[in-house]
Design a protein around this motif. Structure first.
Motif, PDB file in Angstrom:
ATOM      1  N   HIS A   1       0.828  -1.214   0.000  1.00  0.00           N
ATOM      2  CA  HIS A   1       0.000   0.000   0.000  1.00  0.00           C
ATOM      3  C   HIS A   1       0.858   1.259   0.000  1.00  0.00           C
ATOM      4  CE1 HIS A   1      -3.772  -2.178   0.786  1.00  0.00           C
ATOM      5  NE2 HIS A   1      -3.003  -3.005   1.471  1.00  0.00           N
ATOM      6  N   ASN A   2       2.111   1.114  -0.370  1.00  0.00           N
ATOM      7  CA  ASN A   2       3.021   2.257  -0.354  1.00  0.00           C
ATOM      8  C   ASN A   2       2.432   3.433  -1.137  1.00  0.00           C
ATOM      9  OD1 ASN A   2       5.274   4.033  -0.771  1.00  0.00           O
ATOM     10  ND2 ASN A   2       6.624   2.302  -0.276  1.00  0.00           N
ATOM     11  N   PRO A   3       2.339   4.619  -0.527  1.00  0.00           N
ATOM     12  CA  PRO A   3       1.745   5.763  -1.236  1.00  0.00           C
ATOM     13  C   PRO A   3       2.464   6.126  -2.525  1.00  0.00           C
ATOM     14  CG  PRO A   3       1.925   6.229   1.114  1.00  0.00           C
ATOM     15  CD  PRO A   3       2.667   4.946   0.881  1.00  0.00           C
ATOM     16  N   SER A   4       3.738   5.762  -2.649  1.00  0.00           N
ATOM     17  CA  SER A   4       4.482   6.099  -3.866  1.00  0.00           C
ATOM     18  C   SER A   4       4.206   5.131  -5.014  1.00  0.00           C
ATOM     19  CB  SER A   4       5.986   6.111  -3.568  1.00  0.00           C
ATOM     20  OG  SER A   4       6.440   4.808  -3.222  1.00  0.00           O
TER      21      SER A   4
ATOM     22  N   ASN B   1       5.230   4.837  11.289  1.00  0.00           N
ATOM     23  CA  ASN B   1       6.219   5.340  10.340  1.00  0.00           C
ATOM     24  C   ASN B   1       6.551   6.790  10.683  1.00  0.00           C
ATOM     25  OD1 ASN B   1       6.825   6.877   7.614  1.00  0.00           O
ATOM     26  ND2 ASN B   1       7.382   4.733   7.280  1.00  0.00           N
ATOM     27  N   ALA B   2       7.823   7.128  10.657  1.00  0.00           N
ATOM     28  CA  ALA B   2       8.270   8.459  11.083  1.00  0.00           C
ATOM     29  C   ALA B   2       7.756   9.578  10.185  1.00  0.00           C
ATOM     30  CB  ALA B   2       9.798   8.501  11.134  1.00  0.00           C
ATOM     31  N   GLY B   3       7.323   9.259   8.981  1.00  0.00           N
ATOM     32  CA  GLY B   3       6.852  10.292   8.066  1.00  0.00           C
ATOM     33  C   GLY B   3       5.419  10.723   8.276  1.00  0.00           C
ATOM     34  N   VAL B   4       4.665  10.025   9.121  1.00  0.00           N
ATOM     35  CA  VAL B   4       3.266  10.393   9.363  1.00  0.00           C
ATOM     36  C   VAL B   4       3.223  11.637  10.240  1.00  0.00           C
ATOM     37  CG1 VAL B   4       1.033   9.629  10.244  1.00  0.00           C
ATOM     38  CG2 VAL B   4       2.590   7.976   9.185  1.00  0.00           C
ATOM     39  N   LYS B   5       2.419  12.608   9.861  1.00  0.00           N
ATOM     40  CA  LYS B   5       2.325  13.859  10.616  1.00  0.00           C
ATOM     41  C   LYS B   5       1.795  13.604  12.022  1.00  0.00           C
ATOM     42  CE  LYS B   5       1.428  16.682   6.501  1.00  0.00           C
ATOM     43  NZ  LYS B   5       0.427  17.526   5.822  1.00  0.00           N
ATOM     44  N   LYS B   6       2.309  14.382  12.977  1.00  0.00           N
ATOM     45  CA  LYS B   6       1.910  14.194  14.367  1.00  0.00           C
ATOM     46  C   LYS B   6       0.396  14.319  14.548  1.00  0.00           C
ATOM     47  CE  LYS B   6       2.738  15.687  19.122  1.00  0.00           C
ATOM     48  NZ  LYS B   6       1.299  15.691  19.470  1.00  0.00           N
ATOM     49  N   ALA B   7      -0.215  15.272  13.845  1.00  0.00           N
ATOM     50  CA  ALA B   7      -1.664  15.443  13.979  1.00  0.00           C
ATOM     51  C   ALA B   7      -2.410  14.197  13.528  1.00  0.00           C
ATOM     52  CB  ALA B   7      -2.123  16.658  13.181  1.00  0.00           C
TER      53      ALA B   7
ATOM     54  N   TYR C   1       7.163  -0.083   8.336  1.00  0.00           N
ATOM     55  CA  TYR C   1       7.295  -0.083   6.884  1.00  0.00           C
ATOM     56  C   TYR C   1       6.113   0.654   6.249  1.00  0.00           C
ATOM     57  CZ  TYR C   1       7.448  -1.834   2.101  1.00  0.00           C
ATOM     58  OH  TYR C   1       7.475  -1.928   0.729  1.00  0.00           O
ATOM     59  N   GLU C   2       6.410   1.510   5.265  1.00  0.00           N
ATOM     60  CA  GLU C   2       5.381   2.374   4.692  1.00  0.00           C
ATOM     61  C   GLU C   2       4.371   1.624   3.833  1.00  0.00           C
ATOM     62  OE1 GLU C   2       9.100   2.949   2.019  1.00  0.00           O
ATOM     63  OE2 GLU C   2       8.642   2.606   4.145  1.00  0.00           O
ATOM     64  N   GLY C   3       4.664   0.387   3.446  1.00  0.00           N
ATOM     65  CA  GLY C   3       3.715  -0.378   2.646  1.00  0.00           C
ATOM     66  C   GLY C   3       2.603  -1.015   3.444  1.00  0.00           C
ATOM     67  N   ILE C   4       2.734  -1.059   4.765  1.00  0.00           N
ATOM     68  CA  ILE C   4       1.672  -1.578   5.631  1.00  0.00           C
ATOM     69  C   ILE C   4       0.517  -0.581   5.622  1.00  0.00           C
ATOM     70  CG2 ILE C   4       1.075  -2.154   8.012  1.00  0.00           C
ATOM     71  CD1 ILE C   4       4.027  -2.981   8.394  1.00  0.00           C
ATOM     72  N   ALA C   5      -0.697  -1.062   5.468  1.00  0.00           N
ATOM     73  CA  ALA C   5      -1.856  -0.171   5.339  1.00  0.00           C
ATOM     74  C   ALA C   5      -1.942   0.824   6.493  1.00  0.00           C
ATOM     75  CB  ALA C   5      -3.141  -0.995   5.251  1.00  0.00           C
TER      76      ALA C   5
ATOM     77  N   PRO D   1       5.837 -13.988  14.483  1.00  0.00           N
ATOM     78  CA  PRO D   1       6.509 -12.694  14.428  1.00  0.00           C
ATOM     79  C   PRO D   1       5.479 -11.564  14.448  1.00  0.00           C
ATOM     80  CG  PRO D   1       6.427 -13.656  12.242  1.00  0.00           C
ATOM     81  CD  PRO D   1       5.873 -14.683  13.194  1.00  0.00           C
ATOM     82  N   ALA D   2       5.937 -10.354  14.629  1.00  0.00           N
ATOM     83  CA  ALA D   2       5.042  -9.194  14.577  1.00  0.00           C
ATOM     84  C   ALA D   2       4.749  -8.868  13.124  1.00  0.00           C
ATOM     85  CB  ALA D   2       5.691  -7.997  15.273  1.00  0.00           C
ATOM     86  N   LEU D   3       3.609  -9.313  12.656  1.00  0.00           N
ATOM     87  CA  LEU D   3       3.210  -9.101  11.258  1.00  0.00           C
ATOM     88  C   LEU D   3       1.801  -8.553  11.212  1.00  0.00           C
ATOM     89  CD1 LEU D   3       4.498 -12.419   9.641  1.00  0.00           C
ATOM     90  CD2 LEU D   3       5.482 -10.153   9.336  1.00  0.00           C
ATOM     91  N   ASP D   4       1.662  -7.284  10.808  1.00  0.00           N
ATOM     92  CA  ASP D   4       0.326  -6.722  10.639  1.00  0.00           C
ATOM     93  C   ASP D   4      -0.429  -7.581   9.633  1.00  0.00           C
ATOM     94  OD1 ASP D   4       0.440  -3.302  11.324  1.00  0.00           O
ATOM     95  OD2 ASP D   4       2.181  -4.595  11.511  1.00  0.00           O
TER      96      ASP D   4
END
Length: 337
Positions: free
Chosen positions: A165-168, A220-226, A257-261, A334-337
């Protein structure tokens, strides 16, 4: 989006209900459970009957088809400005969010009580009802693409949909067919809230009590705090609704990981949350009802405005998931969404 052929006569819908043996868009009778794993054909019948019995309040469509030609169903209820999207069963062997989604559509869409009319006027809820029909029919985690050599998945089976689901990544270039369908549905709908329903193994909390579900917001560190804070508010509502229904909710130890929904749709600006129901055979019906309780609570509190008043710091106080309960048939998960 491919719109399915609508029911056009009362006769055809009545005939459909008769083929099911009972009217599926009514609540299950007292003491009788819901089907936790409806077949692909039964799911289609249930959705189509819901559309008719709701007098069009539930709008059923196909998002497209899987690699084996099965439809991926979408259903929408309500016409309010606030938009919520629920996704169930990205992993084919994690089924319990799907019957919960059917019950949500039934409770919100079939009937014209003051509460139903009010909720439908405030919110539009879009549900991808079983994102992975092929995986469901094969009873495995992945979609069906045995010729693929996926970065995330298994050769001979297919792709792990919840890594694509990576936004890119443009939907038309997505190698995981069904993930691309979810991406398109999301982009067209633009939900403020996105909740993804999965299942996990069995775990204990710090006091030795079994955990019935785990929840998590984007990490993910790129998600806005709000957007993280909004997701935490949703997470708290989900936790409180499940615990209030007799459950025991922990934090889920998911990845970034950014591909996780959960992360991908947070990066795109939604309040994005993961809910993992534990695989407890003896509590299966209660697990479905817990998922339903979370769906209803999120929609209710988003509609009445109380969701935005939740303290997001309460999410950080949700207890961590503890050790896995060992079984002879399963190695540590394992930790797998």
């Amino acid at each position: 989006m491919i719109r399915k052929r609508q029911f056009v006569t009362v006769l055809s819908a009545a005939a459909l209900a008769l083929t099911l043996g009972s009217v599926p868009a009514q609540a299950a009778p007292e003491g009788r459970g819901l089907d936790p794993r409806p077949s692909t054909a039964k799911l289609a019948r249930e959705l189509q009957a819901l559309e008719w019995l709701s007098l069009g309040e539930v709008d059923v469509t196909t998002l497209g088809k899987t690699n084996q030609g099965r439809p991926v169903w979408g259903a929408r209820v309500g016409h309010g400005k606030l938009r919520i999207q629920y996704v169930t069963q990205q992993h084919g062997d994690e089924p319990l969010g799907t019957p919960a989604a059917l019950e949500f559509l039934r409770k919100v869409g079939v009937g014209h009580s003051p509460w139903q009319r009010w909720l439908r006027s405030k919110v539009t809820v879009d549900i991808v009802v079983r994102a992975n029909p092929d995986g469901h029919e094969h009873n495995w985690r992945y979609n069906y693409d045995p010729e693929a050599f996926p970065e995330y998945g298994e050769h001979g089976k297919g792709y792990d949909l919840n890594r694509y689901h990576n936004p890119s990544m443009a939907p038309e270039l997505n190698p995981a067919t069904e993930s691309g369908l979810v991406q398109r549905r999301y982009a067209a709908f633009k939900p403020e809230i996105m909740v993804d329903y999965h299942m996990q193994g069995r775990y204990l909390d710090a006091q030795g009590k079994e955990i019935t579900a785990s929840v998590l917001w984007p990490t993910n560190a790129g998600v806005k705090k709000a957007d993280v804070d909004f997701a935490k508010q949703i997470t708290v509502v989900a936790q409180q609704s499940i615990n209030g229904h007799g459950g025991n909710v922990s934090q889920y130890p998911g990845g970034d990981y950014e591909g996780i929904a959960r992360n991908a749709y947070g990066l795109r600006g939604s309040g994005s949350v993961l809910i993992e129901l534990s695989a407890m055979d003896s509590r299966e019906q209660a697990q479905i009802q817990d998922a339903l309780a979370s769906m209803l609570a999120i929609a209710q509190k988003a509609s009445d405005g109380s969701l935005r008043g939740v303290d997001p710091a309460k999410a950080d106080a949700i207890p961590l998931r503890g050790p896995e309960i060992p079984t002879a048939a399963r190695v540590a998960e394992p930790a797998l969404d």
